[in-house]
Design a protein around this motif. Structure first.
Motif, PDB file in Angstrom:
ATOM      1  N   GLU A  34       0.791  -1.064   0.020  1.00 47.78           N
ATOM      2  CA  GLU A  34      -0.064  -0.070   0.085  1.00 47.78           C
ATOM      3  C   GLU A  34       0.837   1.221  -0.052  1.00 47.78           C
ATOM      4  O   GLU A  34       1.707   1.324   0.681  1.00 47.78           O
ATOM      5  CB  GLU A  34      -0.906  -0.005   1.178  1.00 47.78           C
ATOM      6  CG  GLU A  34      -1.866   0.977   1.319  1.00 47.78           C
ATOM      7  CD  GLU A  34      -2.715   0.938   2.483  1.00 47.78           C
ATOM      8  OE1 GLU A  34      -3.595   1.854   2.801  1.00 47.78           O
ATOM      9  OE2 GLU A  34      -2.999   0.123   3.098  1.00 47.78           O
ATOM     10  N   THR A  35       0.532   2.395  -0.676  1.00 51.36           N
ATOM     11  CA  THR A  35       1.123   3.450  -0.753  1.00 51.36           C
ATOM     12  C   THR A  35       0.825   4.430   0.444  1.00 51.36           C
ATOM     13  O   THR A  35      -0.299   4.560   0.737  1.00 51.36           O
ATOM     14  CB  THR A  35       1.009   4.185  -2.026  1.00 51.36           C
ATOM     15  OG1 THR A  35       1.368   3.338  -3.223  1.00 51.36           O
ATOM     16  CG2 THR A  35       1.748   5.663  -2.109  1.00 51.36           C
ATOM     17  N   PHE A  36       1.696   5.022   1.101  1.00 52.60           N
ATOM     18  CA  PHE A  36       1.623   5.713   2.186  1.00 52.60           C
ATOM     19  C   PHE A  36       1.197   7.163   1.590  1.00 52.60           C
ATOM     20  O   PHE A  36       1.914   7.854   0.582  1.00 52.60           O
ATOM     21  CB  PHE A  36       2.629   6.057   2.996  1.00 52.60           C
ATOM     22  CG  PHE A  36       2.871   6.953   4.024  1.00 52.60           C
ATOM     23  CD1 PHE A  36       2.017   6.434   5.243  1.00 52.60           C
ATOM     24  CD2 PHE A  36       2.942   8.250   3.861  1.00 52.60           C
ATOM     25  CE1 PHE A  36       1.629   7.614   6.302  1.00 52.60           C
ATOM     26  CE2 PHE A  36       3.106   9.086   5.148  1.00 52.60           C
ATOM     27  CZ  PHE A  36       2.396   8.837   6.073  1.00 52.60           C
ATOM     28  N   ASP A  37      -0.040   7.650   1.943  1.00 51.90           N
ATOM     29  CA  ASP A  37      -0.589   9.112   1.333  1.00 51.90           C
ATOM     30  C   ASP A  37      -0.551   9.950   2.605  1.00 51.90           C
ATOM     31  O   ASP A  37      -1.557   9.926   3.518  1.00 51.90           O
ATOM     32  CB  ASP A  37      -2.017   8.840   0.783  1.00 51.90           C
ATOM     33  CG  ASP A  37      -2.451  10.103   0.271  1.00 51.90           C
ATOM     34  OD1 ASP A  37      -1.951  11.209   0.688  1.00 51.90           O
ATOM     35  OD2 ASP A  37      -3.314  10.222  -0.626  1.00 51.90           O
ATOM     36  N   LEU A  38       0.292  10.745   2.801  1.00 54.01           N
ATOM     37  CA  LEU A  38       0.723  11.840   3.857  1.00 54.01           C
ATOM     38  C   LEU A  38      -0.572  12.606   4.067  1.00 54.01           C
ATOM     39  O   LEU A  38      -1.084  12.958   5.092  1.00 54.01           O
ATOM     40  CB  LEU A  38       1.868  12.511   3.749  1.00 54.01           C
ATOM     41  CG  LEU A  38       2.350  13.571   4.695  1.00 54.01           C
ATOM     42  CD1 LEU A  38       2.125  12.780   6.199  1.00 54.01           C
ATOM     43  CD2 LEU A  38       3.401  14.330   4.569  1.00 54.01           C
ATOM     44  N   SER A  39      -1.213  12.979   2.865  1.00 56.45           N
ATOM     45  CA  SER A  39      -2.321  13.956   2.952  1.00 56.45           C
ATOM     46  C   SER A  39      -3.561  13.491   3.770  1.00 56.45           C
ATOM     47  O   SER A  39      -4.226  14.032   4.317  1.00 56.45           O
ATOM     48  CB  SER A  39      -2.655  14.688   1.588  1.00 56.45           C
ATOM     49  OG  SER A  39      -3.109  13.692   0.752  1.00 56.45           O
ATOM     50  N   ASN A  40      -3.681  12.064   3.537  1.00 58.37           N
ATOM     51  CA  ASN A  40      -4.794  11.309   4.187  1.00 58.37           C
ATOM     52  C   ASN A  40      -4.614  11.372   5.651  1.00 58.37           C
ATOM     53  O   ASN A  40      -5.440  11.825   6.518  1.00 58.37           O
ATOM     54  CB  ASN A  40      -5.073  10.019   3.723  1.00 58.37           C
ATOM     55  CG  ASN A  40      -5.674   9.999   2.296  1.00 58.37           C
ATOM     56  OD1 ASN A  40      -6.274  10.745   2.022  1.00 58.37           O
ATOM     57  ND2 ASN A  40      -5.615   8.991   1.807  1.00 58.37           N
ATOM     58  N   TYR A  41      -3.282  11.247   6.104  1.00 61.32           N
ATOM     59  CA  TYR A  41      -3.157  11.166   7.609  1.00 61.32           C
ATOM     60  C   TYR A  41      -3.096  12.605   7.973  1.00 61.32           C
ATOM     61  O   TYR A  41      -3.624  12.726   9.265  1.00 61.32           O
ATOM     62  CB  TYR A  41      -1.725  10.524   7.982  1.00 61.32           C
ATOM     63  CG  TYR A  41      -1.604   9.156   7.802  1.00 61.32           C
ATOM     64  CD1 TYR A  41      -1.982   8.347   8.853  1.00 61.32           C
ATOM     65  CD2 TYR A  41      -1.456   8.291   6.534  1.00 61.32           C
ATOM     66  CE1 TYR A  41      -2.104   6.866   8.884  1.00 61.32           C
ATOM     67  CE2 TYR A  41      -1.615   6.940   6.572  1.00 61.32           C
ATOM     68  CZ  TYR A  41      -1.953   6.478   7.748  1.00 61.32           C
ATOM     69  OH  TYR A  41      -2.036   4.920   7.645  1.00 61.32           O
ATOM     70  N   ASP A  43      -5.162  14.955   7.143  1.00 63.95           N
ATOM     71  CA  ASP A  43      -6.578  15.282   7.120  1.00 63.95           C
ATOM     72  C   ASP A  43      -7.203  14.604   8.349  1.00 63.95           C
ATOM     73  O   ASP A  43      -8.027  15.167   9.092  1.00 63.95           O
ATOM     74  CB  ASP A  43      -7.280  14.714   5.859  1.00 63.95           C
ATOM     75  CG  ASP A  43      -7.183  15.544   4.701  1.00 63.95           C
ATOM     76  OD1 ASP A  43      -6.647  16.741   4.950  1.00 63.95           O
ATOM     77  OD2 ASP A  43      -7.475  15.174   3.536  1.00 63.95           O
TER      78      ASP A  43
END
Length: 65
Positions: A34-41, A43
């Protein structure tokens, strides 16, 4: 904030958790590859809010900046 991966772990204790001043979130373990998505965290952290000292609050946590 308490973070668990199974709601059944906290369900019997939700009233106690809230009375103690905590919140909780149920998050799945990341899937392999899975790709880590900093913007989701970011938020998610904004949604939780900041309760530490104002001096140590990251600037990005305030959506009004």
């Amino acid at each position: 904030m308490l973070i668990v991966d199974n709601y059944d772990q906290v369900e019997p204790h939700t009233d106690e958790i809230v009375r103690a001043g905590y919140g909780f979130s149920v998050l799945d373990e990341p899937h392999q590859g899975e790709t880590f998505d900093l913007s989701n965290y970011m938020d998610m952290f904004r949604d939780w809010g900041w309760t530490g000292s104002a001096a140590s609050q990251p600037k990005w946590i305030d959506i009004h900046n």
